[in-house]
Design a protein around this motif. Structure first.
Motif, mmCIF file in Angstrom:
data_model
loop_
_atom_site.group_PDB
_atom_site.id
_atom_site.type_symbol
_atom_site.label_atom_id
_atom_site.label_comp_id
_atom_site.label_asym_id
_atom_site.label_seq_id
_atom_site.Cartn_x
_atom_site.Cartn_y
_atom_site.Cartn_z
ATOM 1 N N GLU A 8 59.122 48.077 86.139
ATOM 2 C CA GLU A 8 57.836 47.949 86.818
ATOM 3 C C GLU A 8 57.730 48.988 87.915
ATOM 4 O OE1 GLU A 8 57.663 44.025 88.473
ATOM 5 O OE2 GLU A 8 58.875 44.559 90.206
ATOM 6 N N PHE A 9 56.495 49.240 88.306
ATOM 7 C CA PHE A 9 56.225 50.173 89.396
ATOM 8 C C PHE A 9 55.529 49.434 90.532
ATOM 9 C CE2 PHE A 9 56.225 52.981 85.637
ATOM 10 C CZ PHE A 9 57.163 53.920 86.045
ATOM 11 N N ILE A 10 55.670 49.998 91.746
ATOM 12 C CA ILE A 10 54.974 49.472 92.932
ATOM 13 C C ILE A 10 53.908 50.482 93.331
ATOM 14 C CG2 ILE A 10 55.171 48.792 95.343
ATOM 15 C CD1 ILE A 10 58.103 48.042 94.761
ATOM 16 N N LEU A 11 52.643 50.044 93.313
ATOM 17 C CA LEU A 11 51.542 50.899 93.725
ATOM 18 C C LEU A 11 51.366 50.805 95.246
ATOM 19 C CD1 LEU A 11 49.050 49.877 90.894
ATOM 20 C CD2 LEU A 11 50.208 52.081 91.080
ATOM 21 N N LEU A 12 51.498 51.917 95.928
ATOM 22 C CA LEU A 12 51.381 51.913 97.387
ATOM 23 C C LEU A 12 49.931 51.757 97.844
ATOM 24 C CD1 LEU A 12 53.974 54.649 98.409
ATOM 25 C CD2 LEU A 12 54.278 52.169 98.214
ATOM 26 N N GLY A 13 48.985 52.008 96.968
ATOM 27 C CA GLY A 13 47.581 51.749 97.256
ATOM 28 C C GLY A 13 46.931 52.810 98.127
ATOM 29 N N GLY A 167 64.491 55.548 89.108
ATOM 30 C CA GLY A 167 64.253 55.224 90.519
ATOM 31 C C GLY A 167 63.999 56.464 91.331
ATOM 32 N N PRO A 168 63.224 56.346 92.415
ATOM 33 C CA PRO A 168 62.488 55.166 92.893
ATOM 34 C C PRO A 168 61.298 54.816 91.990
ATOM 35 C CG PRO A 168 61.838 57.098 94.156
ATOM 36 C CD PRO A 168 62.947 57.549 93.239
ATOM 37 N N ASN A 169 60.692 53.673 92.274
ATOM 38 C CA ASN A 169 59.601 53.211 91.411
ATOM 39 C C ASN A 169 58.291 53.001 92.182
ATOM 40 O OD1 ASN A 169 60.402 50.974 92.869
ATOM 41 N ND2 ASN A 169 60.030 49.540 91.190
ATOM 42 N N GLN A 170 58.147 53.675 93.330
ATOM 43 C CA GLN A 170 56.934 53.539 94.132
ATOM 44 C C GLN A 170 55.953 54.669 93.821
ATOM 45 O OE1 GLN A 170 58.333 53.367 98.208
ATOM 46 N NE2 GLN A 170 58.437 51.137 98.151
ATOM 47 N N ILE A 171 54.765 54.292 93.349
ATOM 48 C CA ILE A 171 53.717 55.262 93.023
ATOM 49 C C ILE A 171 52.760 55.359 94.209
ATOM 50 C CG2 ILE A 171 51.807 55.813 91.468
ATOM 51 C CD1 ILE A 171 53.215 54.247 89.289
ATOM 52 N N ASP A 172 52.674 56.539 94.796
ATOM 53 C CA ASP A 172 51.796 56.736 95.956
ATOM 54 C C ASP A 172 50.360 56.957 95.483
ATOM 55 O OD1 ASP A 172 50.845 57.024 98.467
ATOM 56 O OD2 ASP A 172 51.753 58.983 98.861
ATOM 57 N N HIS A 173 49.799 55.912 94.904
ATOM 58 C CA HIS A 173 48.433 55.951 94.384
ATOM 59 C C HIS A 173 47.960 54.513 94.227
ATOM 60 C CE1 HIS A 173 44.968 57.847 92.578
ATOM 61 N NE2 HIS A 173 45.570 59.025 92.507
ATOM 62 N N TYR A 174 46.672 54.332 93.853
ATOM 63 C CA TYR A 174 46.180 52.974 93.649
ATOM 64 C C TYR A 174 46.015 52.629 92.167
ATOM 65 C CZ TYR A 174 41.565 55.216 93.238
ATOM 66 O OH TYR A 174 40.505 56.016 92.868
ATOM 67 N N PHE A 175 46.319 53.603 91.292
ATOM 68 C CA PHE A 175 46.396 53.319 89.856
ATOM 69 C C PHE A 175 47.352 54.306 89.212
ATOM 70 C CE2 PHE A 175 43.164 56.594 89.947
ATOM 71 C CZ PHE A 175 43.283 57.266 88.732
ATOM 72 N N CYS A 176 47.753 54.014 88.000
ATOM 73 C CA CYS A 176 48.736 54.848 87.311
ATOM 74 C C CYS A 176 48.059 56.084 86.734
ATOM 75 C CB CYS A 176 49.408 54.050 86.192
ATOM 76 S SG CYS A 176 50.492 52.742 86.787
#
Length: 308
Positions: A8-13, A167-176
């Motif tokens: 899974e990924f984490i969206l930073l929004g 890793g890491p799994n944080q996406i610096d966006h609000y969608f993929c």
């Protein structure tokens, strides 16, 4: 389909403050409601009137449908994530969101090209218009738009699913989207980024330039028309050109530069995922007498029918 140990990924929004997130959640909810209701009203008005027989409105109805689908791939998740602390999305959910966003977005681009071609034929070759833009041709252009968008989206997915993510799994966006995902891959993706910029970015620029040039040619031919025909054609082409500018300029700024301007990319992405679909119904109705008359007939008849 091995993609490493990331499930899974984490969206930073968009923002980090809770108060700002809550306010934006309400704002985007209202925008999303306006987008869905406005575009569906255009779609139902065209389908319920004689406008559906005209090629321009045939394409406009599908453009409105694509607007609803395109925004729906991003907006509901964005609105919910603004209210939650953990903004997670599964790997397969992320891939699906990216595919549908590119599919509906690319279909919109191709439909805008078809609409520009329709206006070119209507204004520059009016005597042959009904022969050139017959219903079979319109359906063929629509199917070509869908097929082209599907191929484009499939290519984006095939690029991502073969990359390792450890890793890491944080996406610096609000969608993929493809650029944020490429930055998380556990391998050198500079060549892939260059290839995507060359294909998607340059294609967007060339399409935008071709559309603008086509409208310049169309507008230059209007000098010989009567004042009434000139005014009507200018209004229609002005609406199309406004939509093209709203959609393409942020798209070009997102997919052309190679700098790590993620925060700017998120702002630009808001324009073509939320703002352009929000204004499209207004642009196509406020300056279009045919649409306004059709809306009065369709919706006023429905009200009279319900009253009886």
């Amino acid at each position: 389909m091995e993609h490493g140990n990331i499930t899974e990924f984490i969206l930073l929004g968009l923002f980090s403050g809770e108060k700002v997130n809550a306010l934006c959640s309400v704002l985007f909810s209202l925008c999303y409601l306006a987008i869905v209701s406005g575009n569906l009203m255009i779609l139902l008005t065209i389908k319920g009137s004689q406008l559906s027989e005209q090629p321009m409105y045939f394409f406009l109805s599908y453009l409105s449908f694509m607007d609803v689908c395109f925004t729906s791939t991003v907006a509901p998740k964005l609105i919910l994530d603004l209210l939650t602390q953990w903004k997670t999305i599964s790997f397969h959910g992320c891939i699906a969101q990216m595919f549908y966003a590119h599919f509906f977005g690319a279909t919109e681009i191709f439909i805008l090209v078809a609409m520009a071609y329709d206006r070119y034929v209507a204004i520059c070759r009016p005597l042959h218009y009904m022969v050139i833009m017959r219903r079979q041709v319109c359906c063929l252009l629509l199917m070509a738009s869908v097929l082209g968008a599907f191929i484009h989206s499939l290519m984006q997915v095939l690029i991502i699913i073969h990359l390792p993510f450890c890793g890491p799994n944080q996406i610096d966006h609000y969608f993929c989207d493809i650029f944020p995902l490429l930055k998380l891959a556990c391998t050198d993706t500079r060549l892939l980024m260059t290839a995507i910029i060359t294909t998607t970015g340059v294609l967007s620029i060339l399409t935008f330039v071709a559309l603008v040039v086509s409208y310049i040619i169309i507008l230059s031919t209007l000098r010989t028309r009567s004042s009434e025909g000139h005014r009507k054609a200018l209004s229609t082409c002005g609406s199309h050109l406004t939509v093209v500018l709203l959609f393409f300029l942020p798209l070009i700024f997102t997919y052309v530069p190679m700098a790590d301007s993620v925060s700017e990319d998120k702002v630009f992405a808001l324009f073509y995922t939320m703002i352009a679909p929000l204004f499209n119904p207004l642009i196509y109705t406020l300056r279009n007498a045919d649409m306004k008359n059709a809306m009065r007939k369709v919706w006023c008849q429905d009200k009279r029918f319900q009253g009886n």
